[in-house]
Design an enzyme around this catalytic site. Structure first.
Site, PDB file in Angstrom:
ATOM      1  N   ARG A  17      17.405  -6.812   8.828  1.00 24.54           N
ATOM      2  CA  ARG A  17      16.276  -6.324   9.137  1.00 24.54           C
ATOM      3  C   ARG A  17      15.403  -5.222   9.790  1.00 24.54           C
ATOM      4  NH1 ARG A  17      18.592 -10.610  12.211  1.00 24.54           N
ATOM      5  NH2 ARG A  17      18.339 -12.953  11.155  1.00 24.54           N
ATOM      6  N   LYS A  59       2.829   0.979   3.596  1.00 20.11           N
ATOM      7  CA  LYS A  59       2.832   0.221   2.602  1.00 20.11           C
ATOM      8  C   LYS A  59       3.876  -0.164   1.177  1.00 20.11           C
ATOM      9  CE  LYS A  59      -2.173  -1.001   2.552  1.00 20.11           C
ATOM     10  NZ  LYS A  59      -3.084  -1.070   1.115  1.00 20.11           N
ATOM     11  N   GLU A  83      -5.411  11.511  -5.973  1.00 23.94           N
ATOM     12  CA  GLU A  83      -5.497  10.778  -5.472  1.00 23.94           C
ATOM     13  C   GLU A  83      -5.545  11.661  -4.058  1.00 23.94           C
ATOM     14  OE1 GLU A  83      -5.288   7.624  -4.635  1.00 23.94           O
ATOM     15  OE2 GLU A  83      -4.235   6.696  -6.101  1.00 23.94           O
ATOM     16  N   LYS A  95      -5.136  10.977   5.098  1.00 23.83           N
ATOM     17  CA  LYS A  95      -4.430   9.879   5.318  1.00 23.83           C
ATOM     18  C   LYS A  95      -4.122   9.420   6.853  1.00 23.83           C
ATOM     19  CE  LYS A  95      -1.767   6.017   3.008  1.00 23.83           C
ATOM     20  NZ  LYS A  95      -0.980   5.676   1.788  1.00 23.83           N
ATOM     21  N   GLU A  97      -4.393  -2.419   7.391  1.00 20.96           N
ATOM     22  CA  GLU A  97      -5.657  -2.580   6.579  1.00 20.96           C
ATOM     23  C   GLU A  97      -6.138  -3.663   7.034  1.00 20.96           C
ATOM     24  OE1 GLU A  97      -5.050  -1.379   2.750  1.00 20.96           O
ATOM     25  OE2 GLU A  97      -6.719  -2.852   1.718  1.00 20.96           O
ATOM     26  N   ARG A 122      -9.164   1.107   7.108  1.00 24.34           N
ATOM     27  CA  ARG A 122      -7.930   1.221   5.805  1.00 24.34           C
ATOM     28  C   ARG A 122      -8.346   1.223   4.556  1.00 24.34           C
ATOM     29  NH1 ARG A 122      -1.656   1.410   5.777  1.00 24.34           N
ATOM     30  NH2 ARG A 122      -1.053   2.394   3.914  1.00 24.34           N
ATOM     31  N   ASN A 179      -9.780   2.647  -0.196  1.00 23.86           N
ATOM     32  CA  ASN A 179      -9.412   2.027  -1.511  1.00 23.86           C
ATOM     33  C   ASN A 179     -10.540   2.557  -2.233  1.00 23.86           C
ATOM     34  OD1 ASN A 179      -7.063   0.455  -1.707  1.00 23.86           O
ATOM     35  ND2 ASN A 179      -8.391  -1.125  -0.277  1.00 23.86           N
ATOM     36  N   HIS A 194      -9.938   2.150  -6.140  1.00 26.37           N
ATOM     37  CA  HIS A 194      -9.470   1.704  -6.974  1.00 26.37           C
ATOM     38  C   HIS A 194      -9.699   0.017  -6.817  1.00 26.37           C
ATOM     39  CE1 HIS A 194      -7.183   4.528  -4.855  1.00 26.37           C
ATOM     40  NE2 HIS A 194      -5.410   4.120  -4.911  1.00 26.37           N
ATOM     41  N   HIS A 245      -8.060  -0.835 -10.667  1.00 26.45           N
ATOM     42  CA  HIS A 245      -6.504  -1.986 -10.424  1.00 26.45           C
ATOM     43  C   HIS A 245      -6.848  -2.797 -11.802  1.00 26.45           C
ATOM     44  CE1 HIS A 245      -4.791  -1.377  -6.472  1.00 26.45           C
ATOM     45  NE2 HIS A 245      -4.401  -0.533  -7.220  1.00 26.45           N
ATOM     46  N   HIS A 278      -1.898   4.865 -13.325  1.00 24.06           N
ATOM     47  CA  HIS A 278      -2.870   4.795 -11.926  1.00 24.06           C
ATOM     48  C   HIS A 278      -3.603   6.046 -11.475  1.00 24.06           C
ATOM     49  CE1 HIS A 278      -3.140   3.180  -7.609  1.00 24.06           C
ATOM     50  NE2 HIS A 278      -3.026   3.676  -7.760  1.00 24.06           N
TER      51      HIS A 278
HETATM   52  N1  LIG Z   1       2.471   2.751  -0.556  1.00 24.57           N
HETATM   53  C1  LIG Z   1       1.225   2.876  -0.269  1.00 24.57           C
HETATM   54  O1  LIG Z   1       0.561   3.083  -0.164  1.00 24.57           O
HETATM   55  C2  LIG Z   1       0.495   3.632  -2.840  1.00 24.57           C
HETATM   56  C3  LIG Z   1      -0.160   3.824  -3.061  1.00 24.57           C
HETATM   57  C4  LIG Z   1      -0.311   4.505  -3.964  1.00 24.57           C
HETATM   58  C5  LIG Z   1       0.114   4.320  -5.095  1.00 24.57           C
HETATM   59  N2  LIG Z   1       1.421   3.317  -5.212  1.00 24.57           N
HETATM   60  C6  LIG Z   1       2.535   3.048  -5.589  1.00 24.57           C
HETATM   61  O2  LIG Z   1       2.794   4.091  -6.946  1.00 24.57           O
HETATM   62  C7  LIG Z   1       3.795   4.115  -7.973  1.00 24.57           C
HETATM   63  C8  LIG Z   1       3.337   4.999  -8.839  1.00 24.57           C
HETATM   64  O3  LIG Z   1       3.870   5.994  -8.215  1.00 24.57           O
HETATM   65  P1  LIG Z   1       3.418   7.454  -9.376  1.00 24.57           P
HETATM   66  O4  LIG Z   1       2.929   8.124 -10.258  1.00 24.57           O
HETATM   67  O5  LIG Z   1       4.892   8.274  -8.550  1.00 24.57           O
HETATM   68  O6  LIG Z   1       4.839   7.131 -10.157  1.00 24.57           O
HETATM   69  P2  LIG Z   1       6.909   6.636 -10.365  1.00 24.57           P
HETATM   70  O7  LIG Z   1       7.512   6.426  -9.470  1.00 24.57           O
HETATM   71  O8  LIG Z   1       6.929   6.098 -11.628  1.00 24.57           O
HETATM   72  O9  LIG Z   1       6.529   8.099 -11.233  1.00 24.57           O
HETATM   73  C9  LIG Z   1       5.876   8.378 -11.973  1.00 24.57           C
HETATM   74  C10 LIG Z   1       7.537   8.663 -13.210  1.00 24.57           C
HETATM   75  O10 LIG Z   1       7.300   9.986 -13.146  1.00 24.57           O
HETATM   76  C11 LIG Z   1       8.826  11.030 -12.704  1.00 24.57           C
HETATM   77  N3  LIG Z   1       9.536  11.498 -11.724  1.00 24.57           N
HETATM   78  C12 LIG Z   1       9.308  11.427 -10.437  1.00 24.57           C
HETATM   79  N4  LIG Z   1       9.488  12.549  -9.868  1.00 24.57           N
HETATM   80  C13 LIG Z   1      10.049  13.170 -11.006  1.00 24.57           C
HETATM   81  C14 LIG Z   1       9.788  14.903 -10.524  1.00 24.57           C
HETATM   82  N5  LIG Z   1       9.775  15.476 -10.158  1.00 24.57           N
HETATM   83  N6  LIG Z   1       9.932  15.454 -12.375  1.00 24.57           N
HETATM   84  C15 LIG Z   1       9.921  14.818 -12.826  1.00 24.57           C
HETATM   85  N7  LIG Z   1       9.938  13.667 -13.069  1.00 24.57           N
HETATM   86  C16 LIG Z   1       9.401  12.891 -12.322  1.00 24.57           C
HETATM   87  C17 LIG Z   1       9.440   9.222 -12.074  1.00 24.57           C
HETATM   88  O11 LIG Z   1      10.885   8.553 -13.148  1.00 24.57           O
HETATM   89  C18 LIG Z   1       8.559   7.983 -13.655  1.00 24.57           C
HETATM   90  O12 LIG Z   1       8.748   8.387 -14.671  1.00 24.57           O
HETATM   91  C19 LIG Z   1       3.062   2.489  -8.247  1.00 24.57           C
HETATM   92  O13 LIG Z   1       3.184   1.379  -8.105  1.00 24.57           O
HETATM   93  C20 LIG Z   1       2.019   2.476  -7.077  1.00 24.57           C
HETATM   94  O14 LIG Z   1       1.667   0.855  -7.018  1.00 24.57           O
HETATM   95  C21 LIG Z   1       1.821   2.975  -3.785  1.00 24.57           C
END
Ligand SMILES: NC(=O)c1ccc[n+]([C@@H]2O[C@H](COP(=O)([O-])OP(=O)(O)OC[C@H]3O[C@@H](n4cnc5c(N)ncnc54)[C@H](O)[C@@H]3O)[C@@H](O)[C@H]2O)c1
Length: 373
Positions: free
Chosen positions: A125, A147, A189, A231, A241, A245, A249, A252, A256, A270
């Site tokens: 939990r 999130k 971002e 942020k 949100e 918040r 977006n 986005h 998206h 993304h």
């Molecule tokens: N929670 C939130 O508020 C929020 C906000 C924006 C995006 N997101 C989510 O985040 C995700 C995208 O995140 P991302 O762009 O970090 O993608 P990711 O986590 O897939 O990382 C991108 C790639 O880089 C690699 N990688 C990570 N760190 C590395 C490093 N230091 N050196 C070499 N390779 C590395 C990973 O293995 C992957 O292949 C999506 O799922 C999106 O929905 C969440």
């Protein structure tokens, strides 16, 4: 610019936490965690790409401190944000013997952060968790704000919770191994914070983008710290949100839709989709007579100058999407309320606002013209 560590506080009452940003934080992780969260046992969750490059020193230092509960290495990529991986991860966290009061460390990009946050919110939990973001996207955005989520057949991030981390350690050195394309996508971002609410920050980015993308530690620390502060301020005002918040977006709703249309593939990352989405939001704002002073051109010049896509036609690898398909996907977005599209538009750089009164047929017409360009 100094290369000192920046500390940003996210003010959420008894769930408040610090975000530390700077070079060399990973090496000090056990001490930094202990100073804020006590001598907790820690389970590490990461992906195979990150494990290869960053896991060993963290694991070794936690073991040396007698606080390593186990490590789980997951497959890299968006497909890992699934119910199946969530179920397996919950089992693994229980097998590690993690109890209330212990910690889960999410070492990786947004995929790991979102999945681990969700698992941590469910197991027993609610376990505390520490975000150690290793992509620029995760450092400026996804590691802060609580999130969590996984993807469903019906769409991205449709199952999730709000579960705030207890600490975020954003080590700029960990970006050294990140592919340049991922770094640029994450940069979008950061720029988004300037474009939505901080014109001075966007002007700083215009001057310093090369240093940021060359991974200069001081430039990265400043760029990340200002975005995280932006942020943190919004999240403190509107954690779940219901209002402000939504401004985060910017770009986005369009982004998206483009990402979904491209099948969440390497064809369009993304951040790249958001770059096009932000340009579309400014272009639509310009067409509606909301924004003047060449803001649109400034945004487009900035993104195009560092090799980011700015138009739908910039998406390589096949014919462009048709407008009706994009609008349909936008209609399924979480930002839809009562059948009305919520768009984030702008009155200028740093002046985004929430709009619910653009006629969907005007958006369709706009997208048809944009997709044809
Ligand atoms: N929670 C939130 O508020 C929020 C906000 C924006 C995006 N997101 C989510 O985040 C995700 C995208 O995140 P991302 O762009 O970090 O993608 P990711 O986590 O897939 O990382 C991108 C790639 O880089 C690699 N990688 C990570 N760190 C590395 C490093 N230091 N050196 C070499 N390779 C590395 C990973 O293995 C992957 O292949 C999506 O799922 C999106 O929905 C969440």
């Amino acid at each position: 610019m100094s290369a000192a560590v920046a500390t940003i506080s996210v003010a959420l009452g008894n769930r408040s936490y610090d975000v530390l940003i700077g070079a060399g934080l990973m090496a000090d992780a056990p001490a930094l965690i202990e100073a804020r969260l006590g001598k907790a046992r820690c389970g590490i969750v990461t992906d195979a790409n990150v494990a290869r490059r960053q896991l060993a020193p963290l694991e070794a230092s936690l073991k040396a401190a007698g606080r390593h509960a186990g490590t789980e290495v997951l497959a890299p990529g968006e497909a890992t944000k699934s119910f199946a991986s969530l179920a397996r991860l919950c089992e693994r966290l229980l097998e590690m013997g993690l109890e209330r009061g212990d910690l889960v460390i999410a070492l990786g990009g947004g995929v790991i952060g979102d999945l681990v946050g969700l698992a941590a919110s469910l197991v027993r939990r609610g376990l505390r968790f520490v975000q150690m973001p290793t992509t620029l996207l995760a450092q400026v955005d996804s590691s802060v704000g609580g999130k969590t989520g996984i993807n469903m057949a019906q769409g991205k991030n449709l199952v999730g919770t709000f579960h705030q981390p207890s600490l975020v350690l954003a080590d700029t050195d960990s970006l050294a191994t990140l592919p340049a394309r991922e770094l640029r996508a994450g940069y979008v971002e950061a720029a988004k914070y300037g474009l939505l609410a901080d014109a001075a920050y966007f002007a700083w980015l215009e001057q310093n983008v090369s240093a940021v993308l060359e991974r200069n530690a001081a430039a990265l620390t400043h760029a990340i710290a200002v975005a995280v502060q932006g942020k943190a301020d919004v999240v403190a005002r509107d954690e779940t949100e219901t209002g402000d918040r939504m401004l985060l977006n910017l770009g986005h709703t369009f982004g998206h839709a483009l990402e979904a249309w491209a099948g969440y593939s390497d064809r369009l990352l993304h951040g790249e989709a958001v770059a096009i989405g932000i340009c579309l939001a400014f272009r639509l704002s310009e067409e509606l007579g909301l924004v003047g002073n060449n803001s649109m051109a400034r945004v487009e010049t900035h993104f195009a100058g560092i090799g980011l896509p700015t138009r739908i036609a910039d998406i390589a690898g096949g014919p462009p999407p048709d407008a009706a398909t994009l609008l349909k996907i936008m209609g399924q977005d979480k930002k839809v309320r009562g059948g009305k599209l919520t768009l984030i538009l702008a009155r200028g750089i740093g002046e985004a606002f929430i709009s619910r009164d653009v006629d969907p047929s005007a958006v369709l017409d706009f997208l048809a013209r944009q997709a044809g360009r």
